[in-house]
Motif scaffolding. Sequence first.
Motif, mmCIF file in Angstrom:
data_model
loop_
_atom_site.group_PDB
_atom_site.id
_atom_site.type_symbol
_atom_site.label_atom_id
_atom_site.label_comp_id
_atom_site.label_asym_id
_atom_site.label_seq_id
_atom_site.Cartn_x
_atom_site.Cartn_y
_atom_site.Cartn_z
ATOM 1 N N LEU A 1 30.197 100.821 -42.570
ATOM 2 C CA LEU A 1 30.630 101.005 -43.954
ATOM 3 C C LEU A 1 30.024 102.276 -44.537
ATOM 4 O O LEU A 1 30.653 102.987 -45.341
ATOM 5 C CB LEU A 1 30.231 99.793 -44.795
ATOM 6 N N SER B 1 32.292 105.316 -45.785
ATOM 7 C CA SER B 1 32.119 105.819 -47.156
ATOM 8 C C SER B 1 31.833 107.305 -47.173
ATOM 9 O O SER B 1 32.307 108.040 -48.052
ATOM 10 C CB SER B 1 30.971 105.053 -47.831
ATOM 11 N N ASN C 1 35.069 109.027 -46.462
ATOM 12 C CA ASN C 1 35.951 108.844 -47.620
ATOM 13 C C ASN C 1 35.535 109.756 -48.758
ATOM 14 O O ASN C 1 36.375 110.376 -49.429
ATOM 15 C CB ASN C 1 35.895 107.378 -48.063
ATOM 16 N N GLU D 1 42.744 96.926 -39.210
ATOM 17 C CA GLU D 1 41.856 97.320 -40.299
ATOM 18 C C GLU D 1 42.464 98.464 -41.103
ATOM 19 O O GLU D 1 42.354 98.514 -42.335
ATOM 20 C CB GLU D 1 40.479 97.738 -39.745
ATOM 21 N N ALA E 1 43.597 98.805 -45.025
ATOM 22 C CA ALA E 1 43.116 99.882 -45.894
ATOM 23 C C ALA E 1 44.275 100.572 -46.606
ATOM 24 O O ALA E 1 44.188 100.898 -47.793
ATOM 25 C CB ALA E 1 42.314 100.885 -45.085
ATOM 26 N N SER F 1 42.901 97.595 -49.377
ATOM 27 C CA SER F 1 41.722 96.733 -49.163
ATOM 28 C C SER F 1 40.846 97.298 -48.051
ATOM 29 O O SER F 1 41.351 97.831 -47.063
ATOM 30 C CB SER F 1 42.157 95.316 -48.772
ATOM 31 N N SER F 2 39.540 97.182 -48.266
ATOM 32 C CA SER F 2 38.608 97.569 -47.209
ATOM 33 C C SER F 2 38.568 96.465 -46.151
ATOM 34 O O SER F 2 38.736 95.280 -46.456
ATOM 35 C CB SER F 2 37.198 97.779 -47.782
ATOM 36 N N GLN G 1 38.797 102.031 -44.871
ATOM 37 C CA GLN G 1 38.852 102.056 -46.328
ATOM 38 C C GLN G 1 40.046 102.913 -46.770
ATOM 39 O O GLN G 1 40.400 103.889 -46.099
ATOM 40 C CB GLN G 1 37.557 102.639 -46.927
#
Length: 446
Positions: A22, A26, A29, A86, A90, A94-95, A112
């Motif tokens: 994560l 992040s 992102n 996944e 995203a 949604s993560s 993400q």
Amino acid sequence: MNTYPLLVSQDLVFRAKRTTLLSSVSALNAAVANLDELTEENVAQAVSAVEAEGFSRAIITDPYGQVLYDTREAGNAAGRFVFYNELVEALRGSSAMYSVYKEGAFHSSAAQPVLYRNQIIGGVYVYEYDTQQASLLENLRTTLLSISLGIAGLVVTLSMIFSRQLTRRLGSLQGAIRGVREGAYNRRAVLSGHDEFTQIAGEFNDLVDRLQETEGARRQFVSDASHELKTPLAAIRLLTDSILQNENMEGETLREFVGDIGQEAERLSRITEDLLRLTRLDSGVIEAPSRVAVEAVLGRVEKMIRPVAEEKAVELITICPPGAAVIATEGEVHQILYNLMENAVKYNRRGGYVRVRVETGAETTVLTVEDNGIGIPTGDLDNVFKRFYRVDKARSRAAGGTGLGLSIVSDTVSRRGGAIRAESLEPCGTRFTVTLPSREGEEDAP
């Protein structure tokens, strides 16, 4: 229990992977979040400053799933569409995070959505393939398995040792029990230690000791009873044979022989009655006690004994307060007084006395029978209450005694929670002291 540390370790690894991935997602992102539109050029330029640590592969796509950036050199997916679960989550806003341990490695992925002014303009996907943590976990699994097998082997070995020892101790105890069951009352269970089996063996040995004592007493009782019964029977048989073999016996002699037969039969009857009383006492089946007035019972016994006392010129004295009472049955009180008073008269001398005194207390009543007769030697005082015991066997049989009277008295008094004591008087004579409870609840339960 052995799998618990493994599961906890695996869960800790999953949590670490989640945090690491994560964080990586992040970071990527944040690098592209300020772009109003994602293209291969500006995405590559934006993420060039981001250190590619903590993951094996990173993918950035446009909002339709087309790959704009891929860190994999071999098999690079740039320009193609990918639809990992996944990543699809995203692109929907949604993560997502997924991690699993299989085939000796941790497979982890996270994704993400990339937002610009609250609009999804792409997605970031990170994947990690970790064999190092998996190797550590596998080593832990192997170590735990080795420890488990070692503990299991130790437990099995100790169990076999303890089981063999337990079986041996149990076999020794069973052998002793079988021996006693077959009549070997001298058999003992020999066990050392301080465990429960040793305690059971000790209780068993105590029980065998009591059984041996009981068996010895039973054999002695049977022997003594047979001897006592055999004596009058032999006399009766001898007298009847003499009568049958002498056809010309005179009438006076015949009457004398028949009288002797009657006396022996009466003696045989007394022995039988005393044996039956002892049997009832030994069985424990006795009447329920009640409050018995001693004065009335003593008066009846005195009337029965006085003719015998007058015949032997023995003075009979009785002293009893009106309210004296004991907790027993009338038959038992009669038996106690009659036996003690009869013996005191029977083994007295002419001109002697027999004194009966009753004294009351708060909890007990004391009956004392005292005489100045031939007395009992000090060495015999502890044995006079034994069955078939006689101080002077010849004199006792001549007086018609069975050797059971004092034993019956002692057993009766004991079963009613009382006590009896014999003592010699100076210069001659004997005193018997009987203590019985005088209130309800003081006597022992039958």
